[in-house]
Design a protein around this motif. Sequence first.
Motif, PDB file in Angstrom:
ATOM      1  N   HIS A  27      -6.707  13.004  10.418  1.00  0.00           N
ATOM      2  CA  HIS A  27      -6.408  12.068  11.610  1.00  0.00           C
ATOM      3  C   HIS A  27      -4.913  12.128  10.996  1.00  0.00           C
ATOM      4  CE1 HIS A  27     -10.237  11.464  13.159  1.00  0.00           C
ATOM      5  NE2 HIS A  27     -10.424  11.486  12.015  1.00  0.00           N
ATOM      6  N   PRO A  28      -4.040  11.355  12.133  1.00  0.00           N
ATOM      7  CA  PRO A  28      -2.681  11.244  11.700  1.00  0.00           C
ATOM      8  C   PRO A  28      -1.991   9.736  11.426  1.00  0.00           C
ATOM      9  CG  PRO A  28      -3.378  10.393  13.905  1.00  0.00           C
ATOM     10  CD  PRO A  28      -3.819  11.199  13.476  1.00  0.00           C
ATOM     11  N   ILE A  29      -1.423  10.258  10.296  1.00  0.00           N
ATOM     12  CA  ILE A  29      -1.360   8.837   9.046  1.00  0.00           C
ATOM     13  C   ILE A  29       0.345   8.399   9.347  1.00  0.00           C
ATOM     14  CG2 ILE A  29      -0.967   7.428   6.637  1.00  0.00           C
ATOM     15  CD1 ILE A  29      -3.211  10.363   6.572  1.00  0.00           C
ATOM     16  N   LYS A  30       0.813   7.521   9.665  1.00  0.00           N
ATOM     17  CA  LYS A  30       2.228   7.151   9.437  1.00  0.00           C
ATOM     18  C   LYS A  30       2.423   5.731   8.082  1.00  0.00           C
ATOM     19  CE  LYS A  30       3.254   9.263  13.558  1.00  0.00           C
ATOM     20  NZ  LYS A  30       4.248   9.967  14.134  1.00  0.00           N
ATOM     21  N   ASP A  72      11.980  -0.188   4.270  1.00  0.00           N
ATOM     22  CA  ASP A  72      12.553   0.005   6.005  1.00  0.00           C
ATOM     23  C   ASP A  72      11.988   0.165   7.222  1.00  0.00           C
ATOM     24  OD1 ASP A  72      14.328   0.433   8.085  1.00  0.00           O
ATOM     25  OD2 ASP A  72      15.400   2.035   6.580  1.00  0.00           O
ATOM     26  N   THR A  73      11.321  -1.745   7.584  1.00  0.00           N
ATOM     27  CA  THR A  73      10.701  -1.605   8.503  1.00  0.00           C
ATOM     28  C   THR A  73      11.238   0.286   9.897  1.00  0.00           C
ATOM     29  OG1 THR A  73      11.023  -3.365   8.744  1.00  0.00           O
ATOM     30  CG2 THR A  73       9.217  -3.241   8.141  1.00  0.00           C
ATOM     31  N   ASP A  74      12.452   0.257   9.744  1.00  0.00           N
ATOM     32  CA  ASP A  74      12.935   0.842  11.512  1.00  0.00           C
ATOM     33  C   ASP A  74      12.311   2.007  10.767  1.00  0.00           C
ATOM     34  OD1 ASP A  74      13.464  -1.267  12.381  1.00  0.00           O
ATOM     35  OD2 ASP A  74      15.630  -1.459  10.946  1.00  0.00           O
ATOM     36  N   LYS A  75      12.499   2.776   9.690  1.00  0.00           N
ATOM     37  CA  LYS A  75      11.686   4.493   9.510  1.00  0.00           C
ATOM     38  C   LYS A  75      10.721   4.342   9.695  1.00  0.00           C
ATOM     39  CE  LYS A  75      17.020   5.228   8.065  1.00  0.00           C
ATOM     40  NZ  LYS A  75      17.141   5.296   6.855  1.00  0.00           N
ATOM     41  N   VAL A  76       9.907   4.923  10.281  1.00  0.00           N
ATOM     42  CA  VAL A  76       8.350   5.340  10.214  1.00  0.00           C
ATOM     43  C   VAL A  76       8.239   6.955  10.527  1.00  0.00           C
ATOM     44  CG1 VAL A  76       5.897   5.782  11.381  1.00  0.00           C
ATOM     45  CG2 VAL A  76       7.522   3.518  11.575  1.00  0.00           C
ATOM     46  N   MET A  77       7.280   7.926   8.999  1.00  0.00           N
ATOM     47  CA  MET A  77       7.812   8.746   9.093  1.00  0.00           C
ATOM     48  C   MET A  77       5.726   9.342   9.354  1.00  0.00           C
ATOM     49  SD  MET A  77      10.056  10.280   6.132  1.00  0.00           S
ATOM     50  CE  MET A  77      10.808  12.173   7.668  1.00  0.00           C
ATOM     51  N   THR A  78       5.493  10.634   9.283  1.00  0.00           N
ATOM     52  CA  THR A  78       4.397  11.251   9.870  1.00  0.00           C
ATOM     53  C   THR A  78       3.638  11.482   9.003  1.00  0.00           C
ATOM     54  OG1 THR A  78       4.181  11.156  11.652  1.00  0.00           O
ATOM     55  CG2 THR A  78       2.472  12.097  11.442  1.00  0.00           C
ATOM     56  N   VAL A  79       2.270  11.662   7.986  1.00  0.00           N
ATOM     57  CA  VAL A  79       1.836  12.341   6.652  1.00  0.00           C
ATOM     58  C   VAL A  79       1.665  13.919   7.365  1.00  0.00           C
ATOM     59  CG1 VAL A  79       0.434  12.438   4.922  1.00  0.00           C
ATOM     60  CG2 VAL A  79       1.484  10.147   5.109  1.00  0.00           C
ATOM     61  N   LEU A 108       8.483   7.783  -0.232  1.00  0.00           N
ATOM     62  CA  LEU A 108       7.588   7.205  -0.642  1.00  0.00           C
ATOM     63  C   LEU A 108       7.592   6.653   0.825  1.00  0.00           C
ATOM     64  CD1 LEU A 108       8.425   5.507  -4.594  1.00  0.00           C
ATOM     65  CD2 LEU A 108       6.171   6.780  -3.776  1.00  0.00           C
ATOM     66  N   GLY A 109       6.074   5.875   0.967  1.00  0.00           N
ATOM     67  CA  GLY A 109       5.740   5.417   2.289  1.00  0.00           C
ATOM     68  C   GLY A 109       5.104   4.005   1.870  1.00  0.00           C
ATOM     69  N   GLN A 110       4.965   2.654   2.660  1.00  0.00           N
ATOM     70  CA  GLN A 110       4.225   2.373   2.972  1.00  0.00           C
ATOM     71  C   GLN A 110       3.252   1.972   4.383  1.00  0.00           C
ATOM     72  OE1 GLN A 110       3.140  -0.464   1.374  1.00  0.00           O
ATOM     73  NE2 GLN A 110       2.192  -1.732   2.947  1.00  0.00           N
ATOM     74  N   LEU A 111       2.225   2.006   4.025  1.00  0.00           N
ATOM     75  CA  LEU A 111       1.190   2.388   5.039  1.00  0.00           C
ATOM     76  C   LEU A 111       1.407   1.829   6.445  1.00  0.00           C
ATOM     77  CD1 LEU A 111      -2.405   3.287   3.158  1.00  0.00           C
ATOM     78  CD2 LEU A 111      -0.771   4.969   4.286  1.00  0.00           C
ATOM     79  N   HIS A 121       0.715  -1.112   0.116  1.00  0.00           N
ATOM     80  CA  HIS A 121       0.088   0.144   0.047  1.00  0.00           C
ATOM     81  C   HIS A 121       1.006   1.246  -0.196  1.00  0.00           C
ATOM     82  CE1 HIS A 121      -3.049  -3.235   1.139  1.00  0.00           C
ATOM     83  NE2 HIS A 121      -3.880  -2.451   1.107  1.00  0.00           N
ATOM     84  N   ILE A 122       0.654   1.462  -1.367  1.00  0.00           N
ATOM     85  CA  ILE A 122       2.164   2.607  -1.275  1.00  0.00           C
ATOM     86  C   ILE A 122       1.497   4.212  -1.059  1.00  0.00           C
ATOM     87  CG2 ILE A 122       3.844   3.903  -2.956  1.00  0.00           C
ATOM     88  CD1 ILE A 122       4.499   0.863  -4.198  1.00  0.00           C
ATOM     89  N   ILE A 123       2.272   5.132  -0.788  1.00  0.00           N
ATOM     90  CA  ILE A 123       1.987   6.476  -1.055  1.00  0.00           C
ATOM     91  C   ILE A 123       2.730   7.393  -0.726  1.00  0.00           C
ATOM     92  CG2 ILE A 123      -0.303   5.860   0.720  1.00  0.00           C
ATOM     93  CD1 ILE A 123       1.953   7.849   3.151  1.00  0.00           C
ATOM     94  N   ARG A 124       3.059   8.894  -1.883  1.00  0.00           N
ATOM     95  CA  ARG A 124       3.920   9.515  -1.705  1.00  0.00           C
ATOM     96  C   ARG A 124       3.623  10.429  -0.939  1.00  0.00           C
ATOM     97  NH1 ARG A 124       5.691  13.284  -5.808  1.00  0.00           N
ATOM     98  NH2 ARG A 124       3.719  13.787  -6.970  1.00  0.00           N
ATOM     99  N   PHE A 125       3.519  11.618  -0.147  1.00  0.00           N
ATOM    100  CA  PHE A 125       3.887  12.757   1.078  1.00  0.00           C
ATOM    101  C   PHE A 125       4.958  13.805   0.858  1.00  0.00           C
ATOM    102  CE2 PHE A 125       5.479   8.417   3.036  1.00  0.00           C
ATOM    103  CZ  PHE A 125       6.013   9.210   4.800  1.00  0.00           C
TER     104      PHE A 125
END
Length: 288
Positions: A38-41, A55-62, A20-23, A6-10
Amino acid sequence: MPSPTHIIRFIAEEDHHCHLGQLVDTARDVGTDSFEGHPIKAFLINGTIFDGEVDTDKVMTVKQLLSPIAPEQCNYIRCLGLNYVDHAKESKMELPKAPIVFTKPRTALGHPFPAVIPIPKVAQDGTSDYEAELCLVIKKTGKDIPEEQALDYVLGYTCSNDVSARTAQMMTSQWCFSKGLDGSCPIGPVLVKSEAIGDPAEGLNVKAIYNGQTVQDGNTRDMIFNIRKQISYLSQGTTLEVGSIILTGTPDGIGYFRNPRIALKHGDEIRIWIEKIGTLVNMVRYEP
């Protein structure tokens, strides 16, 4: 590293850069989450939309959602008209014997909320219209693709709105101008990989919701030409390049054929919802 589903660009809150991120939570509808604040990670994706790894070690907020594919990665936007049985009937047109094809330029590509659908002066005559459509992205270049191999060329699926200027459309048999205005092809909010969707011919519900009212309520199983046939047809003697976008047609219920008619007006809200994908939300803005 795992492959994304589930790919988002943000734009990220943390650094204000595009990623680019994976929900993190694939069960959430990120389109409505964005609209409602609502927050999206998202886990960061290393690489491109075509070859990235999570990269499951790096989480960012949209901070802001963008169209899943960037304009510079989109080689061509191809679109099908009259590709649902009920839509052809409401148009009082015979079912097509071959796909009816038109194109949009890359400048038509638009983003999810908070991006707006811009209506230029040429289309501010009360006939600007919505069309809810399943959109797909081609992941590898091909030509003369057999139907049985066609889905192997699909990277994933997202929502799209084929915004149309009906007065201009009805003046000519060629639809590219009336459907190709800047921002007339918003897509998103998430690109769901084909492995997570399956074959749309098995049935995905497709809805358009105008100012809270459901105005289109169809299903992809009612396509006249399914995704396999579309890709095979469009690649006959023609190279389908990686990054190409295909809008696959709309079900019945467009504003032009409703009684009374519905047209996109300044300040309106239009949502495109597709099962297994989520909701593309946009507000409408008349350009000065």
